[in-house]
Every structure is written in C-alpha cells, then in structure tokens.
Scaffold this active site. Structure first.
Site, PDB file in Angstrom:
ATOM      1  N   HIS A 110      11.937   6.597  14.461  1.00 20.50           N
ATOM      2  CA  HIS A 110      11.925   6.831  13.019  1.00 20.50           C
ATOM      3  C   HIS A 110      12.660   8.130  12.728  1.00 20.50           C
ATOM      4  O   HIS A 110      12.672   9.059  13.538  1.00 20.50           O
ATOM      5  CB  HIS A 110      10.467   6.920  12.539  1.00 20.50           C
ATOM      6  CG  HIS A 110      10.288   6.675  11.079  1.00 20.50           C
ATOM      7  ND1 HIS A 110      10.452   7.657  10.136  1.00 20.50           N
ATOM      8  CD2 HIS A 110       9.960   5.557  10.385  1.00 20.50           C
ATOM      9  CE1 HIS A 110      10.211   7.168   8.937  1.00 20.50           C
ATOM     10  NE2 HIS A 110       9.922   5.887   9.060  1.00 20.50           N
ATOM     11  N   ARG A 139       1.641   8.655   9.447  1.00 21.76           N
ATOM     12  CA  ARG A 139       1.284  10.049   9.160  1.00 21.76           C
ATOM     13  C   ARG A 139       0.011  10.475   9.887  1.00 21.76           C
ATOM     14  O   ARG A 139      -0.110  11.596  10.344  1.00 21.76           O
ATOM     15  CB  ARG A 139       1.048  10.240   7.651  1.00 21.76           C
ATOM     16  CG  ARG A 139       2.302  10.292   6.814  1.00 21.76           C
ATOM     17  CD  ARG A 139       1.933  10.360   5.326  1.00 21.76           C
ATOM     18  NE  ARG A 139       3.093  10.092   4.492  1.00 21.76           N
ATOM     19  CZ  ARG A 139       3.904  11.028   4.010  1.00 21.76           C
ATOM     20  NH1 ARG A 139       3.655  12.290   4.273  1.00 21.76           N
ATOM     21  NH2 ARG A 139       4.937  10.715   3.263  1.00 21.76           N
ATOM     22  N   GLU A 154      -2.360   5.108   2.765  1.00 23.43           N
ATOM     23  CA  GLU A 154      -2.230   3.686   2.412  1.00 23.43           C
ATOM     24  C   GLU A 154      -3.534   3.035   1.963  1.00 23.43           C
ATOM     25  O   GLU A 154      -3.541   2.225   1.033  1.00 23.43           O
ATOM     26  CB  GLU A 154      -1.634   2.904   3.594  1.00 23.43           C
ATOM     27  CG  GLU A 154      -0.162   3.175   3.849  1.00 23.43           C
ATOM     28  CD  GLU A 154       0.096   4.395   4.714  1.00 23.43           C
ATOM     29  OE1 GLU A 154       1.283   4.705   4.956  1.00 23.43           O
ATOM     30  OE2 GLU A 154      -0.881   5.057   5.140  1.00 23.43           O
ATOM     31  N   ASP A 192       0.797  -1.227   0.000  1.00 17.82           N
ATOM     32  CA  ASP A 192       0.000   0.000   0.000  1.00 17.82           C
ATOM     33  C   ASP A 192       0.830   1.278   0.000  1.00 17.82           C
ATOM     34  O   ASP A 192       0.361   2.325   0.433  1.00 17.82           O
ATOM     35  CB  ASP A 192      -0.916   0.001   1.232  1.00 17.82           C
ATOM     36  CG  ASP A 192      -0.138  -0.237   2.531  1.00 17.82           C
ATOM     37  OD1 ASP A 192       1.085   0.000   2.552  1.00 17.82           O
ATOM     38  OD2 ASP A 192      -0.750  -0.661   3.528  1.00 17.82           O
ATOM     39  N   HIS A 232       5.255   5.677  13.569  1.00 19.60           N
ATOM     40  CA  HIS A 232       5.673   6.495  12.422  1.00 19.60           C
ATOM     41  C   HIS A 232       4.525   6.915  11.501  1.00 19.60           C
ATOM     42  O   HIS A 232       4.741   7.597  10.516  1.00 19.60           O
ATOM     43  CB  HIS A 232       6.701   5.731  11.581  1.00 19.60           C
ATOM     44  CG  HIS A 232       6.101   4.537  10.871  1.00 19.60           C
ATOM     45  ND1 HIS A 232       5.949   3.327  11.490  1.00 19.60           N
ATOM     46  CD2 HIS A 232       5.602   4.395   9.626  1.00 19.60           C
ATOM     47  CE1 HIS A 232       5.382   2.484  10.645  1.00 19.60           C
ATOM     48  NE2 HIS A 232       5.151   3.099   9.511  1.00 19.60           N
ATOM     49  N   GLU A 241       0.194  -9.059  -1.281  1.00 23.16           N
ATOM     50  CA  GLU A 241      -0.518  -8.548  -0.104  1.00 23.16           C
ATOM     51  C   GLU A 241      -1.737  -7.721  -0.547  1.00 23.16           C
ATOM     52  O   GLU A 241      -1.953  -6.590  -0.132  1.00 23.16           O
ATOM     53  CB  GLU A 241       0.402  -7.711   0.804  1.00 23.16           C
ATOM     54  CG  GLU A 241      -0.148  -7.592   2.222  1.00 23.16           C
ATOM     55  CD  GLU A 241       0.713  -6.728   3.143  1.00 23.16           C
ATOM     56  OE1 GLU A 241       1.524  -7.314   3.885  1.00 23.16           O
ATOM     57  OE2 GLU A 241       0.572  -5.499   3.125  1.00 23.16           O
TER      58      GLU A 241
END
Length: 384
Positions: free
Chosen positions: A255, A224, A133, A97, A222, A119
């Site tokens: 990260h 967004r 995603e 994604d 991490h 996936e």
C-alpha cells in the site's frame, strides 16, 4: 424517470459499485444515473474507473498529502453540498463503511434525500475494530432508507438495531458481480492475459516461477488499527515464513501509505530487492490483483473485500485482524482469523502449506457472499 446518484471514493468502494453503475446504465429509460467520486483514494480509484470504463459526472478530487479523517470528512461534506444541490437526486447510493460513504450519506440527509446503503448490516460490535469503519457503517445504517444487505446475517444485525424489515433487501455482495465480470474478461481475452503477466513482471514478480507447481502466498495489509506494533509483528511472521519455506513465493503488493511501508523496511531492511522468495511489489490495479489472486495458493490479508473475493476463487483466507464484520465466512470455513499474532500467523500458514486435507477443507468451502446477481436485485428494488 428516477434520478439516481452513486457516490464512492476509495478503490474497494469503486470495485463494488462499478458493476452497479454498469447495471444502471443498461436502463436509460428508467433511470437517470449520475456518478460522483470523491477521490478519497486517487490513483487507485482511477485505475478501477478505467477498467470498468466509467467516467464520473462529478469528481470532488479531495485527496491531499497527509490527509486525516477530519480533512476527508470536511471536504466530502462541503463538496457534496454543491453537487446534491445541482443534481437533486431522488436517491443517493453509497457503499460500505468508508468515510466517503458516511459523509455522503450525512450530506444527503441534510437535504432530506433518501439514501440507499449497499453492503449494509456488517458488524463487529466493537467501534474501534475496525476503526473507523465500524462506526462509519453504523452511522450510515441509521441514515439509510434502503438497506441492501449482502447476507441474511447482515439483515439480522439490522433488525436487532431496530431497522424495519421492509427496508432491508438481501441481495448478495456486489463484489462477486465485479469478480465474475473481471475473471470473464481475463479468460476471454488472451491478449489481456499476456498484458497482465507483463504488468506483474514489471511490478517485480514473474508468474513463470509458478509453472512447475510452485506455491504462492499473496499478502496485503493496510488497516489503520494495525499501524505500529501490529504491522511489525505481521512482518516478522512473514519473514519467518519465507525462511521456513524457501520453495514458496511470498508476494506483497505494498500500500502507498507510509505507515504500511515503514515497518516493512524496519523488518526487511531498506533494500527490498533480491530477497530470494519474498517479493515486495508496487500496488496493483484491480485486474492485475485478481489475476495474481487466481494464481495464489493462500491469501494473507487484513482487507475486508478480499475475505469475500478470494473464496469465490477457492482460495483460503487468513485474516490479520482480531475481529471481522464477515462472520459468515468464518462459519462457512472460507476464512480464519489470525490477528497480528506472530505465532498464529506462522502456525496457520504452515498448516495450509503442509496439510493438504486442511487446505482442501478451506478451499472447497462454499462462498457465502453470493452468485454474482446482487446488482440485478438492487435495480429491481429501485424500479419498484
């Protein structure tokens, strides 16, 4: 001979595509295999390539300081145009994604090259969670000719969207293939064990602290969608837990993204050293991370892939997100959603640390994501 191209650009994609690259390389008489990386992540991607000893045939090297989704999309799209024109693959395989996978799929579509989506079929049905995603994987799913779904539920999602059943193949998840490959490598190489222990010590955490049964909570964050208030809330919950459980170690490989580091400093201060049982360390490459995950008691994360990997090692996972595209893990009981809610995070981590029965229910649940043979099943499909 079939000409196969695998395209990936981030660390999670690389981890999940690496065992597939290795599997294709076992069949040189059947497949001409080309690997193209975009470099959407740079340093973290290169670490995975090194672990699995993969040398890309093409590297778009797109990463720039401060890049946003527009930059990544534009650079991958124009970069792939030239690579696809030169290689002329029969099938392009992309993963999951990311913006790399969706843009590479779109670039392939523009040249009418069939796409295989590894996936495929994961859904939250909310296009802004996770963002971007969820929309990325939906778009890739519309383009794909071959849909390699990790579970039956993923297959059902695709069928409900009108994808023909004969275009869907349930394979298990390649991340389990990668995990077993790495665990095997660590277990059978004593020298590597010592090396990984030393790498962690240099990064800021000495695993000798765990020798007398001391517990470890491993943290990653991490996403967004959690930037801003979500991260502040997560960090405040973690700080409260470190004070509540002074005999438990909390380790957070940070990260590189400044949006992740800023709230950590806001909550814990500018100096992150000498915080007793809280250890902020630099990002770990995949081998070191798996080594540390294997030694952990609980994993607290907003990552997607870790929801599949950690249960493979018998580790309960608390997911700091409001939704997950991996409900199989929720149903199996290997994963729980806590969001970025301060009270929920503190309550669930406390319950797992204090109640052994509660802990055992999660740690002994069966991982729904496969048996480590997903790559073989994908290869079999491509041979037909």
């Amino acid at each position: 001979m079939k000409n196969i191209m695998l395209v990936f650009g981030t660390r999670p994609e690389a981890i999940k595509m690496a065992p597939l690259v290795k599997e294709f390389h076992k069949h040189p008489d059947t497949f001409k295999t080309t690997v193209c990386v975009t470099g959407q992540h740079r340093q973290m991607l290169d670490q995975v390539l090194e672990i699995f000893d993969i040398k890309p045939d093409y590297d778009l090297n797109i990463m720039k300081q401060g890049q946003d989704l527009y930059d990544v999309t534009a650079r991958v799209l124009t970069g792939m145009r030239d690579v696809l024109t030169e290689v002329k693959p029969d099938v392009v395989l992309v993963h999951g994604d990311t913006t790399t996978s969706t843009t590479a799929a779109l670039a392939s579509f523009y040249q009418q090259i069939p796409v295989g989506h590894v996936e495929a079929g994961l859904r939250t049905h909310n296009i802004y969670s996770p963002w971007p995603e969820e929309m990325n994987r939906q778009i890739t799913g519309r383009i794909a000719t071959y849909n390699f779904a990790p579970t039956s539920l993923s297959k059902d999602n695709l069928i409900s969207e009108g994808v023909a059943p004969e275009k869907i193949y349930v394979t298990g998840n390649t991340v389990i293939d990668a995990l077993y490959w790495v665990i095997d490598k660590i277990k059978n190489t004593p020298k590597l064990n010592i090396q990984l222990k030393n790498i962690l010590a240099e990064s800021g955490y000495n695993t000798d602290r765990l020798d007398n049964g001391r517990k470890l909570v491993l943290i990653t964050g991490h996403r967004r969608e959690n930037f801003g208030d979500g991260f502040i809330s997560m960090c405040q919950a973690i700080k409260t837990l470190t004070e509540k459980y002074p005999d438990v170690d909390f380790v957070y490989p940070m990260h590189l993204n400044p949006n992740v580091r800023k709230p950590i400093h806001q909550v814990f201060g500018e100096n992150l050293n000498g915080l007793d049982n809280m250890f902020f360390i630099e990002p770990l490459e995949y081998l070191s991370f798996v080594y540390l995950m294997e030694k952990s008691t609980i994993v607290l994360t907003d990552s997607g892939g870790i929801q599949e990997e950690a249960p493979g090692l018998g580790k309960p996972v608390l997911v700091m997100r409001d939704t997950t595209e991996r409900p199989e893990a929720l149903d199996a009981g290997t994963v729980k959603l806590v969001g970025t809610d301060f009270d929920k995070i503190v309550y669930e981590v406390s319950a797992l640390l204090d109640d052994q029965n509660y802990y055992n229910q999660m740690s002994h649940a069966v991982n729904p994501y496969g048996d480590g043979m997903a790559c073989n099943r994908i290869i079999e499909t491509m041979i037909k």
